[in-house]
Design an enzyme around this catalytic site. Structure first.
Site, short mmCIF file in Angstrom:
data_model
loop_
_atom_site.label_atom_id
_atom_site.label_comp_id
_atom_site.label_asym_id
_atom_site.label_seq_id
_atom_site.Cartn_x
_atom_site.Cartn_y
_atom_site.Cartn_z
N LYS A 30 0.83 -1.21 0.00
CA LYS A 30 0.00 0.00 0.00
C LYS A 30 0.86 1.26 0.00
O LYS A 30 1.72 1.43 0.85
CB LYS A 30 -0.91 0.02 1.23
CG LYS A 30 -1.81 1.25 1.33
CD LYS A 30 -2.62 1.24 2.62
CE LYS A 30 -3.52 2.47 2.72
NZ LYS A 30 -2.74 3.72 2.79
N GLY A 71 7.56 1.44 11.83
CA GLY A 71 8.86 2.09 11.91
C GLY A 71 8.84 3.49 11.34
O GLY A 71 9.89 4.11 11.17
N THR A 72 7.64 4.01 11.04
CA THR A 72 7.52 5.38 10.56
C THR A 72 7.76 6.34 11.72
O THR A 72 7.26 6.15 12.82
CB THR A 72 6.11 5.63 9.98
OG1 THR A 72 5.83 4.64 9.00
CG2 THR A 72 6.03 7.01 9.35
N SER A 97 11.53 3.65 16.74
CA SER A 97 12.12 4.72 15.95
C SER A 97 13.22 4.18 15.04
O SER A 97 13.60 4.82 14.06
CB SER A 97 12.70 5.80 16.87
OG SER A 97 13.70 5.27 17.72
N ASN A 98 13.71 2.98 15.35
CA ASN A 98 14.71 2.34 14.52
C ASN A 98 14.69 0.84 14.83
O ASN A 98 14.81 0.45 15.99
CB ASN A 98 16.09 2.92 14.80
CG ASN A 98 17.10 2.58 13.74
OD1 ASN A 98 17.26 1.43 13.37
ND2 ASN A 98 17.79 3.59 13.24
N PHE A 99 14.56 0.00 13.81
CA PHE A 99 14.47 -1.45 14.01
C PHE A 99 15.79 -2.16 13.80
O PHE A 99 15.87 -3.38 13.96
CB PHE A 99 13.38 -2.04 13.10
CG PHE A 99 12.00 -1.85 13.64
CD1 PHE A 99 11.44 -2.78 14.49
CD2 PHE A 99 11.27 -0.72 13.33
CE1 PHE A 99 10.17 -2.61 15.01
CE2 PHE A 99 10.00 -0.52 13.85
CZ PHE A 99 9.45 -1.47 14.69
N HIS A 131 21.40 11.95 7.59
CA HIS A 131 20.55 11.07 6.79
C HIS A 131 20.51 11.54 5.35
O HIS A 131 20.95 12.65 5.03
CB HIS A 131 19.13 11.03 7.35
CG HIS A 131 18.97 10.08 8.50
ND1 HIS A 131 19.19 10.45 9.80
CD2 HIS A 131 18.60 8.77 8.55
CE1 HIS A 131 18.97 9.42 10.61
NE2 HIS A 131 18.61 8.39 9.86
N LYS A 135 14.80 12.13 3.60
CA LYS A 135 14.21 11.97 4.93
C LYS A 135 13.45 13.22 5.30
O LYS A 135 13.99 14.33 5.27
CB LYS A 135 15.28 11.64 5.97
CG LYS A 135 14.67 11.31 7.34
CD LYS A 135 15.66 10.65 8.26
CE LYS A 135 15.04 10.30 9.61
NZ LYS A 135 13.90 9.37 9.47
N GLY A 141 13.83 10.18 14.21
CA GLY A 141 13.23 9.55 15.37
C GLY A 141 14.27 8.86 16.23
O GLY A 141 14.16 8.83 17.47
N THR A 142 15.29 8.31 15.59
CA THR A 142 16.38 7.68 16.34
C THR A 142 17.11 8.69 17.20
O THR A 142 17.42 8.42 18.37
CB THR A 142 17.36 7.01 15.36
OG1 THR A 142 16.66 6.04 14.59
CG2 THR A 142 18.52 6.35 16.10
#
Length: 233
Positions: A30, A71-72, A97-99, A131, A135, A141-142
């Site tokens: 999606k 993870g958004t 915030s980060n996977f 980044h 972005k 977020g990290t």
């Protein structure tokens, strides 16, 4: 598992590759303009969309009893609302915030270092995050998660991308071409400096972590974090 991908940009495509390599199938891809048609067959959804779509995506999943990993970043002002909805619907939800597995170990190192450094007032802490130019959110977020862990273990009260003073953690935000993500924490005094850095070489680490989180979440109920997934408690 049958996975719904909510957000099919660069990250979504890498997540798809890794999910297929691990024996899963993709039942929905999606973008922000597509419908949720087909998501009813999913065992779990993975949301790597954009800030303005994340809340809608997570809400739809929780209201339809589909476990969701998000993870958004850039939408966390609504995080508590999503947590309440998950609890009301007896759903399953992980936000990170980060996977990246490495980043989550870096989170632990950062918090430990902050606690240790809080005893030494001659050191001033600051942060740099770099980044890619696509972005959207600043800081990342990290970076915000790293700053919050420093604040929880120090006398700092806030973070800022503009003001560098005694109460704030200054975050130097840079956007450069083809940089997956670099985060550095610097403690500096008049006599020396201490620095820790995490550098992502590509998107694969983020994608693998998201798929691992989805595998872990399947069959569970509740609100979790990557600390739960990696058993870091």
């Amino acid at each position: 598992m049958k996975i719904a991908l909510l957000g099919y940009g660069k990250m979504g495509k890498v997540i798809e590759q890794i999910a297929l390599q691990r024996g899963h199938s993709i039942v929905l891809k999606k973008s922000s303009t597509d419908t949720f048609l087909g998501i009813e067959t999913a065992d779990v959804a993975i949301d790597f969309s954009v800030p303005q779509s994340a809340v809608e995506n997570i809400t739809y999943c929780l209201q339809n009893n589909i476990p969701v990993v998000s993870g958004t970043t850039g939408w966390v002002d609504h995080y508590d609302t999503m947590v309440d909805l998950c609890k009301t619907k007896n759903g399953a939800f992980i936000y990170g915030s980060n996977f990246s597995l490495g980043v989550n170990l870096f989170f632990e190192l950062n918090a430990y270092l902050a606690k240790m450094m809080s005893k030494f007032k001659d050191y001033h802490v600051s942060m740099e995050e770099i980044h890619h130019t696509q972005k959207l959110d600043k800081p990342s977020g990290t970076a915000i998660s790293l700053a919050k862990d420093i604040i929880a273990n120090s006398t700092k009260t806030d973070w800022s991308i503009e003001n560098n003073n005694e109460t704030n953690i200054y975050i130097d935000v840079k956007r450069l071409e083809n940089v997956p993500g670099t985060h550095s924490i610097l403690y500096q005094s008049e006599v020396d400096s201490i620095e820790i850095t995490h550098t992502a070489h590509n998107r694969n680490g983020f994608a693998l972590g998201a798929v691992l989180a989805a595998e872990w979440l399947f069959g569970k109920k509740g609100v979790f974090t990557m600390r739960d997934v990696l058993n870091l408690e």
